[in-house]
Design a protein around this motif. Structure first.
Motif, PDB file in Angstrom:
ATOM      1  N   ALA A 184      93.643-115.718  19.918  1.00 18.77           N
ATOM      2  CA  ALA A 184      94.141-115.617  18.545  1.00 18.77           C
ATOM      3  C   ALA A 184      95.432-114.806  18.477  1.00 18.77           C
ATOM      4  O   ALA A 184      96.335-115.105  17.691  1.00 18.77           O
ATOM      5  N   TRP A 215      98.271-118.132  12.513  1.00 15.14           N
ATOM      6  CA  TRP A 215      97.503-117.253  11.630  1.00 15.14           C
ATOM      7  C   TRP A 215      97.575-117.730  10.185  1.00 15.14           C
ATOM      8  O   TRP A 215      96.636-117.580   9.421  1.00 15.14           O
ATOM      9  N   ALA A 268      98.480-104.973  11.783  1.00 19.91           N
ATOM     10  CA  ALA A 268      97.627-105.948  12.468  1.00 19.91           C
ATOM     11  C   ALA A 268      97.988-106.047  13.946  1.00 19.91           C
ATOM     12  O   ALA A 268      97.102-106.142  14.808  1.00 19.91           O
ATOM     13  N   SER A 272      89.557-105.188  15.598  1.00 21.10           N
ATOM     14  CA  SER A 272      90.044-106.564  15.407  1.00 21.10           C
ATOM     15  C   SER A 272      89.578-107.132  14.069  1.00 21.10           C
ATOM     16  O   SER A 272      90.333-107.855  13.407  1.00 21.10           O
ATOM     17  N   LEU A 297      92.110-108.502  11.158  1.00 17.01           N
ATOM     18  CA  LEU A 297      91.942-109.824  10.552  1.00 17.01           C
ATOM     19  C   LEU A 297      91.720-109.720   9.051  1.00 17.01           C
ATOM     20  O   LEU A 297      92.231-110.535   8.273  1.00 17.01           O
ATOM     21  N   TYR A 321      95.090-108.872   7.338  1.00 14.39           N
ATOM     22  CA  TYR A 321      95.984-110.026   7.334  1.00 14.39           C
ATOM     23  C   TYR A 321      95.493-111.091   6.354  1.00 14.39           C
ATOM     24  O   TYR A 321      96.287-111.655   5.592  1.00 14.39           O
ATOM     25  N   THR A 322      94.202-111.379   6.372  1.00 11.77           N
ATOM     26  CA  THR A 322      93.667-112.418   5.491  1.00 11.77           C
ATOM     27  C   THR A 322      93.795-112.021   4.025  1.00 11.77           C
ATOM     28  O   THR A 322      94.137-112.845   3.166  1.00 11.77           O
ATOM     29  N   LEU A 331      93.135-117.558  13.053  1.00 14.75           N
ATOM     30  CA  LEU A 331      92.299-116.596  12.337  1.00 14.75           C
ATOM     31  C   LEU A 331      90.820-116.834  12.623  1.00 14.75           C
ATOM     32  O   LEU A 331      90.057-115.881  12.802  1.00 14.75           O
ATOM     33  N   GLY A 369      89.937-115.558  15.942  1.00 18.83           N
ATOM     34  CA  GLY A 369      89.834-114.103  15.886  1.00 18.83           C
ATOM     35  C   GLY A 369      88.541-113.625  15.270  1.00 18.83           C
ATOM     36  O   GLY A 369      87.901-112.697  15.778  1.00 18.83           O
ATOM     37  N   TRP A 370      88.125-114.246  14.163  1.00 18.16           N
ATOM     38  CA  TRP A 370      86.866-113.844  13.526  1.00 18.16           C
ATOM     39  C   TRP A 370      85.684-114.060  14.473  1.00 18.16           C
ATOM     40  O   TRP A 370      84.802-113.197  14.607  1.00 18.16           O
ATOM     41  N   SER A 387      85.790-111.497  17.335  1.00 21.91           N
ATOM     42  CA  SER A 387      85.409-110.155  16.891  1.00 21.91           C
ATOM     43  C   SER A 387      83.898-110.035  16.716  1.00 21.91           C
ATOM     44  O   SER A 387      83.294-109.019  17.079  1.00 21.91           O
TER      45      SER A 387
END
Length: 249
Positions: free
Chosen positions: A24, A30, A101, A149, A153, A156-157, A189, A192-193, A196
């Motif tokens: 990610a 992203w 981030a 992380s 995320l 950023y989200t 994204l 990344g989720w 994490s």
């Protein structure tokens, strides 16, 4: 050596989470937005591999896909191999939330890698007894990496549509994108989720290494109520439901 299920879970899920978060971090998806070329940019039909086109009379419109990551941005003609990428720059690169981030993700990757190394040393499948303290310490680092992380995320989200909309160095408000250029989350994204969550799960499993299992008491060693049982003790090895740890007696 009999390796506990929590250690096996942690030593599998933590590296998977690290790989997904790293993927990610280095991919520029992203957030993304689509745009159609204006009337002055219409291209006549007949070009092969020029991407998705919407016919308008005898003219066709190219659909462009713009995507941003933490360190790279890309512009691509949708459904085409035409793509150009460049390092992030301008207000987006200077946005403090993007920099936050970036720092959190880099710290997360470092802590997760360190935790996995400690966990591998602690599990020590080639020896008789694992180093539970070291394995659990590695799990703690992996959990912290997962939290960092997740924080990156989340920031950023939450600010997805506002990133790069203001230049903090000059205090200039940049107009928002028009409705047909609305920003939306992209694939990185979701990687990344997922990564994490796997880090949190793997680190939590390794943290259970702090709990020492109670071994059966060897009748020939009554002064050692909690010790690994020897295979030379028939009173214990004759019980099929008893887990026996091989150690030097």
């Amino acid at each position: 050596m009999h390796t506990s299920a929590s250690m096996v879970t942690g030593i599998v899920f933590a590296p998977l989470g690290l790989v997904l978060v790293f993927t990610a971090a280095i991919t520029p998806q992203w957030r993304e937005r689509q745009a159609r070329l204006g009337p002055g940019s219409f291209l006549r039909s007949g070009g092969k591999g020029q991407g998705t086109k919407v016919r308008s009379g005898s003219m066709e419109v190219l659909i462009l896909l713009r995507s941003d990551g933490l360190w790279e941005s890309c512009l691509q003609v949708e459904n085409s191999e035409l793509k150009q990428c460049w390092p992030v720059a301008g207000p987006y690169q200077r946005d403090p939330r993007v920099r936050l981030a970036q720092g959190l993700i880099l710290t997360s990757l470092f802590l997760c890698g360190t935790g996995i190394v400690l966990a591998c040393i602690g599990v020590r499948c080639w020896t008789d007894i694992p180093l539970r303290g070291i394995a659990a310490t590695g799990g703690l680092l992996v959990v912290i990496a997962g939290l960092l992380s997740l924080t990156a995320l989340g920031v950023y989200t939450h600010n997805l549509t506002r990133l790069g909309m203001e230049d903090p160095s000059k205090g200039i408000n940049i107009p928002r994108f028009p409705p047909h250029l609305s920003l939306r989350p992209a694939g990185s994204l979701y990687f990344g989720w997922l990564g994490s969550c796997l880090q949190m799960l793997g680190g939590s499993a390794l943290l259970l290494s702090f709990k020492r299992p109670r071994y059966p008491t060897c009748p020939s060693c009554p002064k050692l109520p909690v010790c690994p049982a020897c295979r030379s003790c028939p009173q214990i090895t004759n019980k099929p439901e008893t887990d026996v740890y091989e150690v030097s007696c």
